[in-house]
Design a protein around this motif. Structure first.
Motif, PDB file in Angstrom:
ATOM      1  N   GLY A 105      25.635 -12.447 -29.606  1.00 41.06           N
ATOM      2  CA  GLY A 105      25.708 -12.953 -28.248  1.00 41.06           C
ATOM      3  C   GLY A 105      25.081 -14.328 -28.066  1.00 41.06           C
ATOM      4  N   LEU A 106      24.820 -15.019 -29.173  1.00 36.13           N
ATOM      5  CA  LEU A 106      24.219 -16.360 -29.079  1.00 36.13           C
ATOM      6  C   LEU A 106      25.244 -17.406 -28.647  1.00 36.13           C
ATOM      7  CD1 LEU A 106      21.953 -16.291 -32.252  1.00 36.13           C
ATOM      8  CD2 LEU A 106      21.240 -16.030 -29.878  1.00 36.13           C
ATOM      9  N   VAL A 107      26.525 -17.094 -28.811  1.00 35.35           N
ATOM     10  CA  VAL A 107      27.602 -17.943 -28.298  1.00 35.35           C
ATOM     11  C   VAL A 107      28.717 -17.027 -27.802  1.00 35.35           C
ATOM     12  CG1 VAL A 107      27.134 -19.844 -29.904  1.00 35.35           C
ATOM     13  CG2 VAL A 107      28.850 -18.121 -30.502  1.00 35.35           C
ATOM     14  N   ALA A 108      29.666 -17.612 -27.096  1.00 33.07           N
ATOM     15  CA  ALA A 108      30.874 -16.903 -26.690  1.00 33.07           C
ATOM     16  C   ALA A 108      32.063 -17.818 -26.954  1.00 33.07           C
ATOM     17  CB  ALA A 108      30.815 -16.524 -25.208  1.00 33.07           C
ATOM     18  N   ARG A 109      33.180 -17.193 -27.269  1.00 33.40           N
ATOM     19  CA  ARG A 109      34.456 -17.885 -27.447  1.00 33.40           C
ATOM     20  C   ARG A 109      34.348 -19.003 -28.489  1.00 33.40           C
ATOM     21  NH1 ARG A 109      38.636 -20.918 -24.564  1.00 33.40           N
ATOM     22  NH2 ARG A 109      40.430 -19.569 -24.230  1.00 33.40           N
ATOM     23  N   THR A 110      34.604 -20.250 -28.104  1.00 30.98           N
ATOM     24  CA  THR A 110      34.567 -21.360 -29.063  1.00 30.98           C
ATOM     25  C   THR A 110      33.295 -22.196 -28.936  1.00 30.98           C
ATOM     26  OG1 THR A 110      35.658 -22.915 -27.535  1.00 30.98           O
ATOM     27  CG2 THR A 110      37.079 -21.534 -28.899  1.00 30.98           C
ATOM     28  N   TRP A 111      32.365 -21.788 -28.070  1.00 30.02           N
ATOM     29  CA  TRP A 111      31.211 -22.626 -27.795  1.00 30.02           C
ATOM     30  C   TRP A 111      30.216 -22.639 -28.940  1.00 30.02           C
ATOM     31  CZ3 TRP A 111      32.973 -19.794 -23.336  1.00 30.02           C
ATOM     32  CH2 TRP A 111      33.599 -20.617 -22.405  1.00 30.02           C
ATOM     33  N   GLY A 112      29.415 -23.692 -28.954  1.00 30.51           N
ATOM     34  CA  GLY A 112      28.440 -23.858 -30.020  1.00 30.51           C
ATOM     35  C   GLY A 112      29.094 -24.452 -31.257  1.00 30.51           C
TER      36      GLY A 112
ATOM     37  N   LYS B 164      12.086 -29.236 -34.072  1.00 35.94           N
ATOM     38  CA  LYS B 164      13.253 -28.716 -34.787  1.00 35.94           C
ATOM     39  C   LYS B 164      14.040 -27.711 -33.945  1.00 35.94           C
ATOM     40  CE  LYS B 164      11.701 -29.661 -39.482  1.00 35.94           C
ATOM     41  NZ  LYS B 164      11.352 -29.119 -40.803  1.00 35.94           N
ATOM     42  N   VAL B 165      13.547 -27.457 -32.745  1.00 32.56           N
ATOM     43  CA  VAL B 165      14.286 -26.674 -31.749  1.00 32.56           C
ATOM     44  C   VAL B 165      14.311 -27.499 -30.468  1.00 32.56           C
ATOM     45  CG1 VAL B 165      14.292 -24.611 -30.311  1.00 32.56           C
ATOM     46  CG2 VAL B 165      13.735 -24.423 -32.745  1.00 32.56           C
ATOM     47  N   VAL B 166      15.518 -27.769 -29.977  1.00 36.89           N
ATOM     48  CA  VAL B 166      15.666 -28.606 -28.790  1.00 36.89           C
ATOM     49  C   VAL B 166      16.452 -27.852 -27.717  1.00 36.89           C
ATOM     50  CG1 VAL B 166      16.493 -30.798 -27.872  1.00 36.89           C
ATOM     51  CG2 VAL B 166      15.684 -30.669 -30.246  1.00 36.89           C
ATOM     52  N   LEU B 167      15.803 -27.641 -26.564  1.00 37.97           N
ATOM     53  CA  LEU B 167      16.481 -27.050 -25.414  1.00 37.97           C
ATOM     54  C   LEU B 167      17.218 -28.164 -24.688  1.00 37.97           C
ATOM     55  CD1 LEU B 167      13.565 -24.840 -24.006  1.00 37.97           C
ATOM     56  CD2 LEU B 167      15.332 -24.173 -25.641  1.00 37.97           C
ATOM     57  N   MET B 168      18.539 -28.103 -24.659  1.00 41.69           N
ATOM     58  CA  MET B 168      19.338 -29.139 -24.020  1.00 41.69           C
ATOM     59  C   MET B 168      19.657 -28.698 -22.592  1.00 41.69           C
ATOM     60  SD  MET B 168      21.844 -30.180 -27.196  1.00 41.69           S
ATOM     61  CE  MET B 168      22.189 -28.495 -27.708  1.00 41.69           C
ATOM     62  N   ALA B 169      19.119 -29.400 -21.623  1.00 43.35           N
ATOM     63  CA  ALA B 169      19.255 -29.009 -20.221  1.00 43.35           C
ATOM     64  C   ALA B 169      20.715 -28.822 -19.826  1.00 43.35           C
ATOM     65  CB  ALA B 169      18.615 -30.071 -19.324  1.00 43.35           C
ATOM     66  N   ASN B 170      21.002 -27.693 -19.152  1.00 46.18           N
ATOM     67  CA  ASN B 170      22.342 -27.363 -18.651  1.00 46.18           C
ATOM     68  C   ASN B 170      23.381 -27.192 -19.761  1.00 46.18           C
ATOM     69  OD1 ASN B 170      21.050 -29.598 -16.672  1.00 46.18           O
ATOM     70  ND2 ASN B 170      22.014 -27.988 -15.457  1.00 46.18           N
ATOM     71  N   HIS B 171      22.912 -27.050 -20.999  1.00 42.90           N
ATOM     72  CA  HIS B 171      23.872 -27.090 -22.107  1.00 42.90           C
ATOM     73  C   HIS B 171      23.660 -25.981 -23.133  1.00 42.90           C
ATOM     74  CE1 HIS B 171      26.856 -28.882 -24.672  1.00 42.90           C
ATOM     75  NE2 HIS B 171      25.996 -29.064 -25.656  1.00 42.90           N
TER      76      HIS B 171
ATOM     77  N   GLN C  55      25.284 -23.894 -13.472  1.00 41.79           N
ATOM     78  CA  GLN C  55      24.098 -24.621 -13.920  1.00 41.79           C
ATOM     79  C   GLN C  55      24.162 -24.906 -15.420  1.00 41.79           C
ATOM     80  OE1 GLN C  55      20.306 -23.397 -11.518  1.00 41.79           O
ATOM     81  NE2 GLN C  55      21.386 -21.507 -11.980  1.00 41.79           N
ATOM     82  N   VAL C  56      25.084 -24.241 -16.098  1.00 39.79           N
ATOM     83  CA  VAL C  56      25.284 -24.464 -17.532  1.00 39.79           C
ATOM     84  C   VAL C  56      26.743 -24.819 -17.773  1.00 39.79           C
ATOM     85  CG1 VAL C  56      23.360 -23.119 -18.437  1.00 39.79           C
ATOM     86  CG2 VAL C  56      25.460 -21.961 -17.786  1.00 39.79           C
ATOM     87  N   ASP C  57      26.973 -25.647 -18.782  1.00 37.99           N
ATOM     88  CA  ASP C  57      28.300 -26.212 -18.934  1.00 37.99           C
ATOM     89  C   ASP C  57      29.377 -25.216 -19.341  1.00 37.99           C
ATOM     90  OD1 ASP C  57      27.575 -25.866 -21.560  1.00 37.99           O
ATOM     91  OD2 ASP C  57      27.501 -27.994 -22.047  1.00 37.99           O
ATOM     92  N   ASP C  58      29.008 -24.112 -20.035  1.00 35.54           N
ATOM     93  CA  ASP C  58      30.058 -23.175 -20.415  1.00 35.54           C
ATOM     94  C   ASP C  58      30.659 -22.481 -19.192  1.00 35.54           C
ATOM     95  OD1 ASP C  58      27.751 -21.657 -20.034  1.00 35.54           O
ATOM     96  OD2 ASP C  58      27.634 -20.975 -22.111  1.00 35.54           O
ATOM     97  N   MET C  59      29.831 -22.204 -18.171  1.00 34.15           N
ATOM     98  CA  MET C  59      30.386 -21.669 -16.935  1.00 34.15           C
ATOM     99  C   MET C  59      31.274 -22.694 -16.251  1.00 34.15           C
ATOM    100  SD  MET C  59      28.664 -20.321 -13.359  1.00 34.15           S
ATOM    101  CE  MET C  59      29.661 -20.619 -11.867  1.00 34.15           C
ATOM    102  N   ALA C  60      30.806 -23.938 -16.192  1.00 31.15           N
ATOM    103  CA  ALA C  60      31.597 -24.991 -15.552  1.00 31.15           C
ATOM    104  C   ALA C  60      32.949 -25.134 -16.233  1.00 31.15           C
ATOM    105  CB  ALA C  60      30.833 -26.312 -15.597  1.00 31.15           C
ATOM    106  N   GLN C  61      32.960 -25.011 -17.551  1.00 31.62           N
ATOM    107  CA  GLN C  61      34.197 -25.191 -18.306  1.00 31.62           C
ATOM    108  C   GLN C  61      35.183 -24.045 -18.102  1.00 31.62           C
ATOM    109  OE1 GLN C  61      32.836 -25.684 -22.342  1.00 31.62           O
ATOM    110  NE2 GLN C  61      31.921 -27.668 -21.920  1.00 31.62           N
ATOM    111  N   MET C  62      34.714 -22.824 -18.261  1.00 27.31           N
ATOM    112  CA  MET C  62      35.641 -21.690 -18.270  1.00 27.31           C
ATOM    113  C   MET C  62      35.856 -21.074 -16.891  1.00 27.31           C
ATOM    114  SD  MET C  62      35.675 -18.453 -20.884  1.00 27.31           S
ATOM    115  CE  MET C  62      37.207 -17.515 -21.120  1.00 27.31           C
ATOM    116  N   ILE C  63      34.845 -21.144 -16.026  1.00 32.81           N
ATOM    117  CA  ILE C  63      34.954 -20.530 -14.704  1.00 32.81           C
ATOM    118  C   ILE C  63      35.135 -21.572 -13.609  1.00 32.81           C
ATOM    119  CG2 ILE C  63      33.766 -19.112 -12.977  1.00 32.81           C
ATOM    120  CD1 ILE C  63      32.366 -17.665 -15.311  1.00 32.81           C
ATOM    121  N   GLY C  64      34.315 -22.616 -13.648  1.00 33.12           N
ATOM    122  CA  GLY C  64      34.397 -23.639 -12.618  1.00 33.12           C
ATOM    123  C   GLY C  64      33.060 -23.858 -11.944  1.00 33.12           C
ATOM    124  N   ARG C  65      33.078 -24.520 -10.801  1.00 27.19           N
ATOM    125  CA  ARG C  65      31.845 -24.931 -10.128  1.00 27.19           C
ATOM    126  C   ARG C  65      31.064 -23.759  -9.553  1.00 27.19           C
ATOM    127  NH1 ARG C  65      31.091 -26.682  -4.621  1.00 27.19           N
ATOM    128  NH2 ARG C  65      29.080 -27.742  -4.408  1.00 27.19           N
TER     129      ARG C  65
END
Length: 330
Positions: free
Chosen positions: A21-28, A150-157, A234-244
């Motif tokens: 569950g660390l990614v879904a579909r084609t993300w990451g 070596k671990v970077v939290l990318m805001a909204n991403h 608030q995260v880009d995968d929702m914006a991409q697949m679902i919308g605003r």
């Protein structure tokens, strides 16, 4: 690492990311160092379940030149930055894991993490927001890497995780999720709803029109549905697949169906959420995304932080996804 072995390792890791569950579909995206100048990296927009060894792309981190039947991941530059910054890094994963994504939105500065955990991760930092694949995001990640993280939290991403091996990098991803989960704020103590006859009939009626409709009743989704407020991206995968946003509607079949004609996910008062798509694997991805969006929404609200993706950025990501990645998936 020998190239054929590295290609197989990336294919296997992609499937493992989906399973955990660390990614879904084609993300990451995933990469592995071959030598001082070359890496192999997952292709752009190709479903992990359909990715084979020949689909993996060879990339020169000095020149940016690549070899393969597909384009390399659109996030290749953040992978290159990691390998150039750390000679001891041999494996890099970019995940979209739920709780780390939430902490990337709010609460990083107050992160409850032990010295031992921080050392195991190799340092943790947060990078400011930038659209996926852009110079702005790459430069923000570079700053964090140059500070030794070596671990970077990318805001909204999502998250960029660097390790000496595949095993170490995956272990870091799982540890990070444990740390971030215990740091997530908000009330998730919502009683699980039973799937009553009325709910079963609602889903059955909806499936006559939307074959791959599904009900989502996780604690976070139930909490958001009960509150009766939309969930904003608030995260880009929702914006991409679902919308605003994920709107809210009543539990009347006609109203839910009407809402699903316009969007692919809707909160339903007293029930949870209903999602629909054109395939079962897309529906499964939507179920994960709705739960993740709900967790992030509850967490940021508890932290009194607004982290919504802008209207223009959300629309742009939705368009790019629809025109490019959804086609590549098929």
């Amino acid at each position: 690492m020998e190239e054929n072995k590295a290609r197989k390792l990336l294919v296997d890791t992609g499937k493992k990311l989906l399973e955990t569950g660390l990614v879904a579909r084609t993300w990451g995206n995933i990469s592995c160092r071959l030598d001082e100048d070359n890496i192999v990296i997952t292709p752009s927009g190709l479903d992990y379940t359909k990715t084979n060894e020949e689909d993996i792309v060879k990339l020169n981190i000095s020149t940016g030149e690549w070899q393969g039947i597909h384009k390399p991941s659109g996030e290749k530059k953040i992978h290159i930055a990691a390998y150039q910054q750390f000679p001891d890094v041999n494996f890099v994963i970019h995940t979209h894991q739920t709780y780390a994504s939430a902490i990337g939105l709010a609460g990083y500065e107050q992160l409850d993490i032990t010295a031992e955990e921080r050392e195991t991760l190799g340092g943790v930092m947060r990078a400011s927001y930038g659209l996926p694949g852009t110079k702005k995001l790459t430069e923000a990640v570079k700053v964090a890497l140059q500070d030794g993280a070596k671990v970077v939290l990318m805001a909204n991403h999502g998250v960029l995780i660097c390790g000496s091996s595949q095993d170490e990098t995956m272990d870091k991803a799982m540890l990070l999720e444990e740390i971030c989960k215990r740091n997530t704020k908000g009330n998730f103590e919502v009683a699980q709803y039973e799937v009553t006859e009325k709910v079963e009939k609602l889903l059955c009626d909806l499936k006559e029109k939307f074959v791959y409709a599904a009900l989502v009743q996780t604690p976070a989704v139930l909490a958001c549905a009960n509150e009766g407020k939309p969930i904003y991206a608030q995260v880009d995968d929702m914006a991409q697949m679902i919308g605003r946003k994920i709107p809210v509607t009543t539990n009347e079949t006609e109203q839910v169906a009407k809402a699903l004609e316009k969007v692919n996910a809707v909160l339903v008062s007293g029930i949870g959420a209903v999602v629909r798509s054109e395939s079962q694997d897309d529906t499964t991805a939507l179920e994960l995304l709705v739960d993740k969006a709900a967790i992030c929404s509850i967490h940021t609200a508890a932290c009194n932080v607004k982290a919504r993706i802008g209207i223009i950025d959300a629309a742009l990501m939705k368009l790019v996804y629809k025109m490019k990645y959804s086609k590549q998936k098929g």
